[in-house]
Design an enzyme around this catalytic site. Structure first.
Site, short mmCIF file in Angstrom:
data_model
loop_
_atom_site.label_atom_id
_atom_site.label_comp_id
_atom_site.label_asym_id
_atom_site.label_seq_id
_atom_site.Cartn_x
_atom_site.Cartn_y
_atom_site.Cartn_z
N ASN A 18 54.08 83.91 81.49
CA ASN A 18 54.18 84.34 82.89
C ASN A 18 52.78 84.17 83.48
O ASN A 18 51.85 83.72 82.80
CB ASN A 18 54.76 85.75 83.02
CG ASN A 18 53.88 86.82 82.39
OD1 ASN A 18 52.67 86.61 82.19
ND2 ASN A 18 54.46 87.95 82.06
N ASN A 72 63.26 95.65 68.52
CA ASN A 72 62.77 97.01 68.81
C ASN A 72 63.90 97.86 69.36
O ASN A 72 64.78 97.33 70.06
CB ASN A 72 61.70 96.99 69.93
CG ASN A 72 60.46 96.24 69.55
OD1 ASN A 72 60.07 96.23 68.39
ND2 ASN A 72 59.83 95.62 70.52
N ASP A 116 62.94 87.34 78.73
CA ASP A 116 63.73 86.96 77.55
C ASP A 116 65.00 86.22 77.96
O ASP A 116 65.38 85.23 77.33
CB ASP A 116 64.08 88.21 76.73
CG ASP A 116 62.83 88.94 76.27
OD1 ASP A 116 61.82 88.25 75.99
OD2 ASP A 116 62.83 90.18 76.20
N ALA A 152 70.11 89.03 85.09
CA ALA A 152 69.69 90.06 84.11
C ALA A 152 68.97 91.22 84.80
O ALA A 152 69.14 92.38 84.39
CB ALA A 152 68.81 89.44 83.03
N ASN A 195 66.25 90.22 71.99
CA ASN A 195 66.76 90.02 73.36
C ASN A 195 67.08 88.54 73.59
O ASN A 195 68.11 88.18 74.18
CB ASN A 195 65.72 90.44 74.41
CG ASN A 195 65.43 91.93 74.37
OD1 ASN A 195 66.18 92.70 73.78
ND2 ASN A 195 64.34 92.34 75.00
N ARG A 239 59.11 85.06 92.58
CA ARG A 239 58.72 83.78 93.21
C ARG A 239 59.21 82.57 92.42
O ARG A 239 58.82 81.45 92.69
CB ARG A 239 57.22 83.75 93.40
CG ARG A 239 56.75 84.95 94.22
CD ARG A 239 55.31 84.90 94.50
NE ARG A 239 55.01 83.93 95.54
CZ ARG A 239 53.84 83.81 96.11
NH1 ARG A 239 52.86 84.60 95.74
NH2 ARG A 239 53.63 82.90 97.04
N GLY A 244 63.40 94.34 72.04
CA GLY A 244 62.54 93.48 71.22
C GLY A 244 62.70 92.07 71.75
O GLY A 244 63.82 91.60 71.93
N LYS A 245 61.57 91.41 71.99
CA LYS A 245 61.66 90.09 72.65
C LYS A 245 62.52 89.10 71.85
O LYS A 245 63.33 88.36 72.42
CB LYS A 245 60.27 89.51 72.87
CG LYS A 245 59.49 90.32 73.89
CD LYS A 245 58.16 89.73 74.20
CE LYS A 245 57.28 90.73 74.96
NZ LYS A 245 57.90 91.26 76.18
N ARG A 305 70.71 94.56 86.23
CA ARG A 305 71.33 95.54 85.31
C ARG A 305 70.27 96.29 84.50
O ARG A 305 69.20 95.74 84.24
CB ARG A 305 72.22 94.81 84.31
CG ARG A 305 73.33 94.08 85.01
CD ARG A 305 73.85 93.01 84.12
NE ARG A 305 74.84 92.25 84.85
CZ ARG A 305 75.56 91.27 84.33
NH1 ARG A 305 75.39 90.94 83.09
NH2 ARG A 305 76.42 90.64 85.07
O1 RIB Z 1 60.63 91.64 76.86
C1 RIB Z 1 61.15 92.93 76.89
C2 RIB Z 1 60.97 93.60 75.56
O2 RIB Z 1 59.60 93.77 75.33
C3 RIB Z 1 61.58 94.96 75.46
O3 RIB Z 1 62.94 94.93 75.07
C4 RIB Z 1 60.68 95.69 74.49
O4 RIB Z 1 61.28 95.91 73.24
C5 RIB Z 1 59.43 94.81 74.37
O5 RIB Z 1 59.38 94.19 73.15
#
Ligand code: RIB
Length: 311
Positions: free
Chosen positions: A187, A15, A255, A285, A47, A226, A43-44, A288
């Site tokens: 999660n 994405n 991710d 991560a 990423n 946590r 995008g998961k 940032r």
């Molecule tokens: O996990 C984060 C991602 O979820 C984002 O980068 C977004 O694109 C959604 O897909």
């Protein structure tokens, strides 16, 4: 002794993240002024692929983008990090996936429009079978059609690979997918959605055990600040503490965690060691801005680990 290089395959989404920062989220029907907007590759699936490559894994991805400028820049982002993108197809006449992300009050809310991700089909996995055979672990999420996820998991098992399923965004899953999964990584809220059980501290272990009963090999639940919890038939239930850091943007934290978990397992770490490595990667991560922009390099995770150990 030289460490084995991880070989990770990702079948999933790409994405363009349109990230807007505002002081507070608007109420329904209200307009608020934002402070900044950024276009950041996300995008998961992508990423996780970028994070795995930056951690040193030989990484390949199967997915789909549209034939528009966003699709082109998502492909470039994969390639810049060293991801083998031969399995990512460009679909004409379809828009690349978009995630509209609002950052406000230290948290985020996300709306995803799947676009070309909806065209990532079982036949693309079949066409990528040879590519998949080069990896030793497959990472999956749920931003592409479920039938494609299922085909990818089946193919990986036929090829003798391990399957890590990040069930995000959560949805009801077929029994077969649980049985094909070696490690599932919800999660806390995804765990609640999948099991329909209470997932606060007292209910956590029982909810995770329910996923073991459905046939997964082991369960790792990410718990934000946590830390995480893991449950496996051999190791039982274990908690891994969170690492306090200055949070800038939590987008993509899950991710980073999943990619590092897959890398660690592929390199031969045991589950608790891989969860620990994943926690350190995700902690870096979130310091940032941006999903792919925020993914750390392996040497940064190693330097961070040294600092945590007082070195
Ligand atoms: O996990 C984060 C991602 O979820 C984002 O980068 C977004 O694109 C959604 O897909």
């Amino acid at each position: 002794m030289t460490q084995k290089r991880a070989k990770v395959a990702v079948v999933g989404s790409l994405n363009m993240d349109v990230v807007v920062k505002a002081k507070r989220p608007p109420e329904m029907g209200e307009t608020v002024m934002g402070e900044a907007v950024h276009f950041i590759p996300g995008g998961k699936g992508a990423n996780q692929a970028v994070a795995a490559a930056r951690l040193g894994a030989q990484t390949l991805m199967i997915g789909a983008v549209g034939d528009d400028p966003f699709g082109q820049s998502l492909l470039e982002s994969l390639q810049k990090s060293g991801v083998d993108s031969r399995g990512v197809k460009t679909v004409s006449g379809v828009a690349t996936g978009i995630a509209s992300i609002l950052l406000a009050e230290g948290d985020n809310s996300i709306v995803v429009v799947a676009g070309a991700n909806g065209r990532c089909l079982p036949e693309d996995v079949e066409a990528g079978r040879e590519l998949l055979s080069e990896a030793d672990i497959l990472l999956l999420q749920l931003e592409i059609p479920l039938e494609t996820v299922l085909t990818a998991a089946r193919t990986a098992k036929e090829l003798g690979k391990r399957v890590v399923l990040n069930p995000a965004p959560a949805r009801e899953l077929p029994d077969e997918l649980y049985r094909l999964t070696d490690v599932i990584t919800p999660n806390r809220s995804e765990l609640g959605l999948l099991t329909g059980r209470p997932v606060e501290e007292e209910g956590l272990e029982a909810a995770m055990r329910e996923l073991l009963d459905r046939g997964v090999g082991c369960v790792v639940t990410t718990l934000g600040a946590r830390g995480a919890a893991c449950l496996s038939p051999e190791g039982g239930f274990r908690r891994v503490e969170g690492i306090p850091v200055e949070v800038v943007d939590t987008t993509g934290a899950g991710d980073a965690f999943n990619a590092a978990l897959a890398c660690g397992l592929s390199e031969g770490m045991d589950l608790p060691a891989a969860v620990d490595f994943a926690g350190r990667t995700a902690a870096l991560a979130v310091t940032r801005l941006g999903a792919q922009d925020g993914m750390p390099q392996r040497k940064e995770v190693e330097a961070f680990t040294k600092r945590l150990n007082g070195g």
